[in-house]
Design an enzyme around this catalytic site. Structure first.
Site, PDB file in Angstrom:
ATOM      1  N   ASP A 232      30.922  55.564  44.803  1.00 48.11           N
ATOM      2  CA  ASP A 232      32.063  54.737  44.433  1.00 48.11           C
ATOM      3  C   ASP A 232      33.015  54.636  45.635  1.00 48.11           C
ATOM      4  OD1 ASP A 232      33.411  53.522  41.867  1.00 48.11           O
ATOM      5  OD2 ASP A 232      35.016  54.535  42.981  1.00 48.11           O
TER       6      ASP A 232
ATOM      7  N   ASN B 141      41.949  46.130  47.516  1.00 42.68           N
ATOM      8  CA  ASN B 141      41.962  44.717  47.152  1.00 42.68           C
ATOM      9  C   ASN B 141      43.389  44.184  47.045  1.00 42.68           C
ATOM     10  OD1 ASN B 141      39.400  43.643  47.088  1.00 42.68           O
ATOM     11  ND2 ASN B 141      39.007  44.164  44.958  1.00 42.68           N
TER      12      ASN B 141
ATOM     13  N   ASP C  33      35.579  41.902  49.448  1.00 41.34           N
ATOM     14  CA  ASP C  33      34.170  41.499  49.438  1.00 41.34           C
ATOM     15  C   ASP C  33      33.485  41.893  50.743  1.00 41.34           C
ATOM     16  OD1 ASP C  33      34.499  40.438  46.934  1.00 41.34           O
ATOM     17  OD2 ASP C  33      34.543  38.342  47.589  1.00 41.34           O
TER      18      ASP C  33
ATOM     19  N   GLU D   6      32.668  48.173  42.569  1.00 39.76           N
ATOM     20  CA  GLU D   6      32.658  48.892  43.844  1.00 39.76           C
ATOM     21  C   GLU D   6      31.735  50.105  43.802  1.00 39.76           C
ATOM     22  OE1 GLU D   6      36.308  50.534  41.607  1.00 39.76           O
ATOM     23  OE2 GLU D   6      35.121  48.697  41.719  1.00 39.76           O
TER      24      GLU D   6
END
Length: 313
Positions: free
Chosen positions: A181, A189, A198, A225
Site C-alpha cells: 500500500d 493526491n 496517477d 493505491e
C-alpha cells in the site's frame, strides 16, 4: 545496405503438442510441423496432461482412441482446468462418424480431422486455429491489464492466485503473497493533484514489475493505491526479504512527498504471507494473513514489511 554486429534475436515458434498412442502417427505429424513449431509429444492421456501443465502449448493435436484415458477425457480435463482451458484442441482420429465428431466438439475441441490425414488440410487448419488463438489471447490480455499502470489487474491476480494455489497443493510447495500500500496516498493526491498521483502509481507499478525476476512471479494492481505480488514456491523468510527490497526500491526512487509524516519521499508498506496450500485452506486465507500484516506495517510506522508468523510460532 547497412550491417549490424548485433546478433539477431531468435523468433519464438508456436508450441505444438502431439498426442497419439501410435509412434508412427506422431512421427508423421512431427515431420509435417518440425520446421515451424516447437514440438512436444505424448503417447497417453496422463502424459499429455502433464506436458500441458509444464509446457503450456499453443495447440494440441489429440488422438481420440487411446488405452487408459482416451482423448475425449483428456479434452474434458483440459477444459476443466483454468490453467489449460484456453489451449485449442484438434482431434486427429480414425473415427469419422458424425456422432463421434459431435462428441469431440461437445467436450471442447475446436476441430476434428480424420485419418489418414491430408498434410495440406492439417497445416491449413492448424494455421487457422493459431490465428484465432492469437486474437483471443490479445483480447484476454486486455481484459487482465490495468489501464492506468499497464500491469495485471485484480481479475488477473484472482485467476493467477487460484492457479498457483492449486499448483502448490499438488506439488506440496509454498505460495508467497505480498500486499503493498502506498503510504499517505490521499494526502499525496490532495497536495500534488490526481495527475501526479496517477504518475506515482505508474512509477510504483514499474518498480514492482522490474524487481520481480523469478519465473511466474507476478506484480498486480490490486485496487486504488494497493498492489499485490504473487511469489510461487517461496518460503516466508525469502518472501519477506523480497518485500523489504521492494520497500527500499520505492523509497530510493525519490518521488517527493512533502505531506508524508513517514519520509520526505513516497514510501510503501507491505504485508507478507506464505504457506503450503492445505486441504482446509484457501487463497482467501493467505490474503487475510497478508492483509493483517499490512495493517501491522502501517501501525508500526509504515515504510516497512511485516510477515505473518508461521502456525505455532
Amino acid at each position: 545496405m547497412t550491417t549490424s554486429n548485433e546478433p539477431e534475436l531468435p523468433t519464438l515458434r508456436p508450441r505444438l503438442l502431439l498426442v497419439d498412442d501410435q509412434p508412427i502417427n506422431i512421427q508423421i505429424l512431427y515431420q509435417l510441423f518440425q520446421d515451424d513449431f516447437e514440438i512436444f509429444m505424448a503417447t497417453d492421456g496422463q502424459q499429455a496432461l502433464a506436458v500441458c501443465e509444464r509446457e503450456s502449448p499453443d495447440l494440441i493435436l489429440l488422438d481420440v482412441v487411446m488405452p487408459g484415458m482416451d482423448g475425449l477425457e483428456v479434452c474434458r480435463r483440459l477444459k476443466a482446468s483454468p490453467a489449460t482451458r484456453t489451449i485449442p484442441v484438434i482431434f486427429v482420429t480414425g473415427q469419422n462418424a458424425p456422432n463421434e465428431e459431435a462428441a469431440g466438439l461437445e467436450v471442447g475441441a475446436v476441430d476434428f480431422i480424420s485419418k489418414p490425414i491430408s498434410p495440406p488440410v492439417v497445416k491449413a487448419r492448424v494455421k487457422t486455429q493459431l490465428k484465432l488463438k492469437a486474437l483471443t489471447d490479445q483480447l484476454r490480455d486486455l481484459a487482465f491489464v490495468d489501464s492506468l499502470t499497464g500491469i495485471p489487474n485484480r481479475r488477473r491476480f484472482d485467476e493467477a492466485c487460484s492457479q498457483e494455489w492449486n499448483f502448490g497443493r499438488r506439488h506440496n510447495v509454498p505460495l508467497g503473497l505480498i500486499l503493498i500500500d502506498v503510504d499517505h496516498f490521499k494526502a499525496y493526491n490532495d497536495h500534488y493533484g490526481h495527475q501526479a498521483g496517477d504518475a506515482t502509481l505508474q512509477a510504483v507499478a514499474t518498480t514492482l514489475k522490474s524487481s520481480l525476476r523469478r519465473p511466474r512471479e507476478l506484480a498486480t494492481r490490486f485496487g486504488g493505491e494497493e498492489f499485490a505480488c504473487l511469489l510461487p514456491s517461496i518460503a516466508l523468510s525469502d518472501a519477506l526479504q523480497i518485500a523489504s527490497s521492494l520497500c527500499r526500491a520505492i523509497q530510493e526512487a525519490g518521488l517527493p512527498h512533502e505531506l508524508s509524516t513517514t519520509a520526505s519521499v513516497v514510501t510503501v508498506s507491505a504485508g507478507v504471507a506464505s504457506e503450503i496450500p492445505g486441504p482446509e485452506r484457501s487463497p482467501a486465507d493467505l490474503l487475510k494473513q497478508a492483509d493483517a500484516c499490512l495493517y501491522q506495517a502501517k501501525s508500526q510506522g509504515r515504510n516497512r514489511a511485516i510477515a505473518a508468523l508461521p502456525d505455532g510460532a
